[in-house]
Design a protein around this motif. Structure first.
Motif, PDB file in Angstrom:
ATOM      1  N   LYS A   1      -0.169 -22.685   3.518  1.00 25.13           N
ATOM      2  CA  LYS A   1      -0.374 -22.170   4.884  1.00 25.13           C
ATOM      3  C   LYS A   1       0.866 -21.388   5.280  1.00 25.13           C
ATOM      4  CE  LYS A   1       1.237 -26.414   7.060  1.00 25.13           C
ATOM      5  NZ  LYS A   1       0.955 -27.473   7.999  1.00 25.13           N
ATOM      6  N   ASP A   2       0.805 -20.709   6.393  1.00 26.42           N
ATOM      7  CA  ASP A   2       1.958 -19.944   6.867  1.00 26.42           C
ATOM      8  C   ASP A   2       3.144 -20.883   7.115  1.00 26.42           C
ATOM      9  OD1 ASP A   2       0.363 -17.717   6.786  1.00 26.42           O
ATOM     10  OD2 ASP A   2       0.118 -17.551   8.965  1.00 26.42           O
TER      11      ASP A   2
ATOM     12  N   GLU B   1       6.250 -22.711   8.883  1.00 26.19           N
ATOM     13  CA  GLU B   1       6.538 -23.066  10.278  1.00 26.19           C
ATOM     14  C   GLU B   1       8.036 -22.873  10.514  1.00 26.19           C
ATOM     15  OE1 GLU B   1       5.130 -26.907  11.504  1.00 26.19           O
ATOM     16  OE2 GLU B   1       3.296 -26.691  10.332  1.00 26.19           O
TER      17      GLU B   1
ATOM     18  N   LYS C   1       3.412 -15.737   3.738  1.00 26.33           N
ATOM     19  CA  LYS C   1       2.292 -16.280   4.496  1.00 26.33           C
ATOM     20  C   LYS C   1       1.405 -17.066   3.544  1.00 26.33           C
ATOM     21  CE  LYS C   1      -0.482 -12.107   4.019  1.00 26.33           C
ATOM     22  NZ  LYS C   1      -1.241 -11.074   4.701  1.00 26.33           N
TER      23      LYS C   1
ATOM     24  N   ALA D   1      12.787 -23.578   8.372  1.00 29.93           N
ATOM     25  CA  ALA D   1      11.394 -23.272   8.041  1.00 29.93           C
ATOM     26  C   ALA D   1      10.886 -24.322   7.063  1.00 29.93           C
ATOM     27  CB  ALA D   1      11.267 -21.882   7.429  1.00 29.93           C
ATOM     28  N   THR D   2       9.667 -24.775   7.306  1.00 29.59           N
ATOM     29  CA  THR D   2       9.023 -25.711   6.387  1.00 29.59           C
ATOM     30  C   THR D   2       7.749 -25.064   5.865  1.00 29.59           C
ATOM     31  OG1 THR D   2       7.856 -26.771   8.223  1.00 29.59           O
ATOM     32  CG2 THR D   2       9.933 -27.764   7.543  1.00 29.59           C
ATOM     33  N   PHE D   3       7.472 -25.311   4.589  1.00 27.36           N
ATOM     34  CA  PHE D   3       6.254 -24.796   3.979  1.00 27.36           C
ATOM     35  C   PHE D   3       5.886 -25.680   2.804  1.00 27.36           C
ATOM     36  CE2 PHE D   3       9.887 -22.627   2.173  1.00 27.36           C
ATOM     37  CZ  PHE D   3       9.644 -22.562   0.815  1.00 27.36           C
TER      38      PHE D   3
ATOM     39  N   ALA E   1       9.848 -17.091   6.978  1.00 28.00           N
ATOM     40  CA  ALA E   1       8.845 -17.040   8.040  1.00 28.00           C
ATOM     41  C   ALA E   1       8.345 -15.621   8.274  1.00 28.00           C
ATOM     42  CB  ALA E   1       9.423 -17.619   9.335  1.00 28.00           C
TER      43      ALA E   1
ATOM     44  N   ARG F   1      11.180 -23.261  13.122  1.00 24.99           N
ATOM     45  CA  ARG F   1      11.676 -23.925  14.327  1.00 24.99           C
ATOM     46  C   ARG F   1      13.181 -23.737  14.381  1.00 24.99           C
ATOM     47  NH1 ARG F   1       8.379 -28.034  12.041  1.00 24.99           N
ATOM     48  NH2 ARG F   1      10.296 -29.015  11.338  1.00 24.99           N
TER      49      ARG F   1
END
Length: 171
Positions: free
Chosen positions: A13-14, A16, A66, A27-29, A62, A18
């Motif tokens: 997913k895209d 995240e 994507k 960023a987390t992915f 980020a 913060r």
């Protein structure tokens, strides 16, 4: 001691993005990484690995990656734990990404994002430290300024055999 993780996979997913109270970007992915073998029914399974990256690299991830983007991650494994709302101890294992390679051009692949617009080969490197580029200098901006295109690359595959003598090979 050695703690090193190298992964290549697609984002599920895209990312995240913060910011911490002190203003640091995080960023987390999650990367879906195919296993090298198939299961009993002949299907290839995948592992879903949580990744975290910080500061400028987090903002780049980020902005340019994507869902579905192919990415390479180099980092280290880290565990942490916390107590959830039900009072249970929760353990989390994730990869602290020290560098992320964008392995597809922005318009290429399965409709996924990337940064390599003017770069016909390889991934874009965004490290997390002071010396982001392990090869010295700022190659990323040099490449952009040179305006390299596919036609300028002497090593680009144009469908013809490459004539190389044994004397030209370093091995």
């Amino acid at each position: 001691m050695l703690n090193r993780v190298v992964l290549v996979g697609r984002l599920t997913k895209d990312p995240e993005l913060r910011y911490t109270p002190s203003g640091a970007a995080v960023a987390t992915f999650t990367l879906a990484v195919n296993r090298t073998f198939t299961n009993q029914s002949g299907e290839r399974e995948a592992d879903f690995i949580n990744c975290v990256t910080w500061r400028r690299q987090a903002e780049n991830v980020a902005n340019f990656l994507k869902k579905g983007s192919l990415a390479g991650v180099d980092g280290r494994l880290q565990t942490r734990n916390y107590e959830n709302q039900q009072g249970q101890r929760v353990f989390v294992t994730e990869v602290q990404a020290e560098s992320v390679q964008f392995l597809e051009p922005k318009s290429g692949g399965s409709g996924s994002g990337g940064y390599n617009e003017g770069n016909s080969g390889g991934g874009q490197y965004f490290g997390g430290g002071q010396n982001d580029n392990p090869f010295g200098g700022n190659q990323n901006s040099q490449r952009r300024n040179q305006g390299n295109s596919f036609n300028d690359d002497p090593f680009a595959n144009d469908g013809k055999p490459i004539d190389i003598s044994d004397d030209d090979l370093p091995f």
